[in-house]
Design an enzyme around this catalytic site. Sequence first.
Site, PDB file in Angstrom:
ATOM      1  N   GLY A 109      -0.764   3.581  -6.379  1.00 55.67           N
ATOM      2  CA  GLY A 109      -0.932   5.032  -6.255  1.00 55.67           C
ATOM      3  C   GLY A 109       0.062   5.777  -7.137  1.00 55.67           C
ATOM      4  O   GLY A 109       1.221   5.394  -7.207  1.00 55.67           O
ATOM      5  N   ARG A 126      -5.541   0.245  -9.682  1.00 52.75           N
ATOM      6  CA  ARG A 126      -5.451  -0.938  -8.838  1.00 52.75           C
ATOM      7  C   ARG A 126      -6.212  -2.015  -9.612  1.00 52.75           C
ATOM      8  O   ARG A 126      -7.245  -1.736 -10.218  1.00 52.75           O
ATOM      9  CB  ARG A 126      -6.109  -0.697  -7.485  1.00 52.75           C
ATOM     10  N   ASP A 167       6.978   3.865   1.826  1.00 45.50           N
ATOM     11  CA  ASP A 167       6.724   2.691   2.678  1.00 45.50           C
ATOM     12  C   ASP A 167       7.082   1.374   1.993  1.00 45.50           C
ATOM     13  O   ASP A 167       6.475   0.343   2.255  1.00 45.50           O
ATOM     14  CB  ASP A 167       5.249   2.677   3.123  1.00 45.50           C
ATOM     15  N   ARG A 171      -1.095   5.968   6.066  1.00 49.96           N
ATOM     16  CA  ARG A 171      -2.025   5.175   6.873  1.00 49.96           C
ATOM     17  C   ARG A 171      -1.275   4.241   7.818  1.00 49.96           C
ATOM     18  O   ARG A 171      -1.656   4.068   8.953  1.00 49.96           O
ATOM     19  CB  ARG A 171      -2.919   4.352   5.940  1.00 49.96           C
TER      20      ARG A 171
HETATM   21  P1  ADP Z   1       1.264  -0.487  -4.463  1.00 54.57           P
HETATM   22  O1  ADP Z   1       1.905  -1.118  -5.659  1.00 54.57           O
HETATM   23  O2  ADP Z   1       1.407   1.001  -4.445  1.00 54.57           O
HETATM   24  O3  ADP Z   1       1.636  -1.184  -3.176  1.00 54.57           O
HETATM   25  P2  ADP Z   1      -1.261  -1.884  -4.435  1.00 54.57           P
HETATM   26  O4  ADP Z   1      -0.988  -2.624  -3.177  1.00 54.57           O
HETATM   27  O5  ADP Z   1      -2.620  -1.349  -4.687  1.00 54.57           O
HETATM   28  O6  ADP Z   1      -0.293  -0.633  -4.621  1.00 54.57           O
HETATM   29  O7  ADP Z   1      -0.849  -2.858  -5.635  1.00 54.57           O
HETATM   30  C1  ADP Z   1      -0.965  -2.432  -6.970  1.00 54.57           C
HETATM   31  C2  ADP Z   1      -1.474  -3.561  -7.814  1.00 54.57           C
HETATM   32  O8  ADP Z   1      -0.543  -4.642  -7.777  1.00 54.57           O
HETATM   33  C3  ADP Z   1      -2.761  -4.183  -7.324  1.00 54.57           C
HETATM   34  O9  ADP Z   1      -3.897  -3.460  -7.713  1.00 54.57           O
HETATM   35  C4  ADP Z   1      -2.700  -5.537  -8.014  1.00 54.57           C
HETATM   36  O10 ADP Z   1      -3.026  -5.426  -9.379  1.00 54.57           O
HETATM   37  C5  ADP Z   1      -1.229  -5.875  -7.907  1.00 54.57           C
HETATM   38  N1  ADP Z   1      -1.000  -6.732  -6.738  1.00 54.57           N
HETATM   39  C6  ADP Z   1      -1.003  -6.374  -5.420  1.00 54.57           C
HETATM   40  N2  ADP Z   1      -0.801  -7.436  -4.611  1.00 54.57           N
HETATM   41  C7  ADP Z   1      -0.673  -8.506  -5.430  1.00 54.57           C
HETATM   42  C8  ADP Z   1      -0.453  -9.919  -5.223  1.00 54.57           C
HETATM   43  N3  ADP Z   1      -0.310 -10.436  -3.995  1.00 54.57           N
HETATM   44  N4  ADP Z   1      -0.372 -10.707  -6.320  1.00 54.57           N
HETATM   45  C9  ADP Z   1      -0.499 -10.200  -7.553  1.00 54.57           C
HETATM   46  N5  ADP Z   1      -0.712  -8.897  -7.816  1.00 54.57           N
HETATM   47  C10 ADP Z   1      -0.803  -8.057  -6.792  1.00 54.57           C
END
Ligand code: ADP
Length: 324
Positions: free
Chosen positions: A15, A76, A133, A175
């Site tokens: 985000g 994402r 968070d 959330r």
């Molecule tokens: P945030 O970084 O804000 O927590 P997301 O959870 O959507 O947002 O994660 C952002 C991006 O990081 C994901 O779209 C994906 O490309 C990568 N990512 C998330 N989790 C994993 C994981 N377990 N292993 C590898 N890449 C990940």
Amino acid sequence: MGKERKTIGVLTSGGDAPGMNAAVRAVVRMGINRGFSVVGIRRGYSGLLANDMDDMDLRSVSDILQRGGTVLYSSRCPEFSEQRNIKKAVENCRKAGIDALVTIGGDGTFRGALDLCREGLPCIGLPGTIDNDISSSEYTIGFDTAVNTVVQMVDRVRDTSQSHDRCSVIEVMGRHAGHIALYAGIACGALAVLVPEIEFTIERDVVAKMVSSLRQGKQNFIVMVAEGVGHAPAIAEQIESLTGIDTNAVVLGYVQRGGSPTARELVIASQMGHHAVELIEQGIGKRVVVFRGGKVVDLDIEEALAMHKGIDMDLYRVANDISI
Ligand code: ADP
């Protein structure tokens, strides 16, 4: 054969959040200051897989400090959980001459960075998300601006609420985490703050307080609700039917993500970007830069991801004790 000049890649992922631009700017300026080349990767890990990247110079980050969102765009990228894509991303970095990567985002982004580190690409994560968070950091880039935006919006709602309705239920982002609701709730003088981390009942935690405050002459009420606990219109309806008091609902939504970053945001984001380059300069990777105990420090990514952060119970007590 080593290159003359090492190269840092920088991306924003997950985000978007106000202040990400200040962090990008600090990485670019500090990187160039210390003799690195800097490459900006667009749309987070998607851009890394698609080779969507360009060299950045001092001027490519002119005039971005005060802008919300991220000039590098974000995305994402679900494919990034596949090992073959991690390998491909590392290979793309090698081809582009990128020696180390700064990734700005949330815990998901840090997980991606950890995978890249395991494949041999040194990464530094910076915490960027309006929700605050991230388990390892007391503060995340975007949070202060989001809370300030909520406070400004509630001031406007309160003007009309004072003239007509007597209770406004404000739904804010969060959330799974109620940090925005809690901070904004205190800053707005909310009667009640409802967050996913703490059990509540509308009867006990809202209605009973409202009835007691009414007896003491209070006429207008703000109830701050994190989206994770339920929808404001349904909660407003419940309050109105239990109290007979006119109650409206305001769902703030995406306005909370936008806007110019606050000064606090700009300062911390700049410090974090600066710190990331200092680590890379010392040949250190696999770290996240975090805010702990009022200072910008760094932690091992794995250690950071294993941490847990709950809601600030001291602050929750403040919210409750003074909302009578
Ligand atoms: P945030 O970084 O804000 O927590 P997301 O959870 O959507 O947002 O994660 C952002 C991006 O990081 C994901 O779209 C994906 O490309 C990568 N990512 C998330 N989790 C994993 C994981 N377990 N292993 C590898 N890449 C990940």
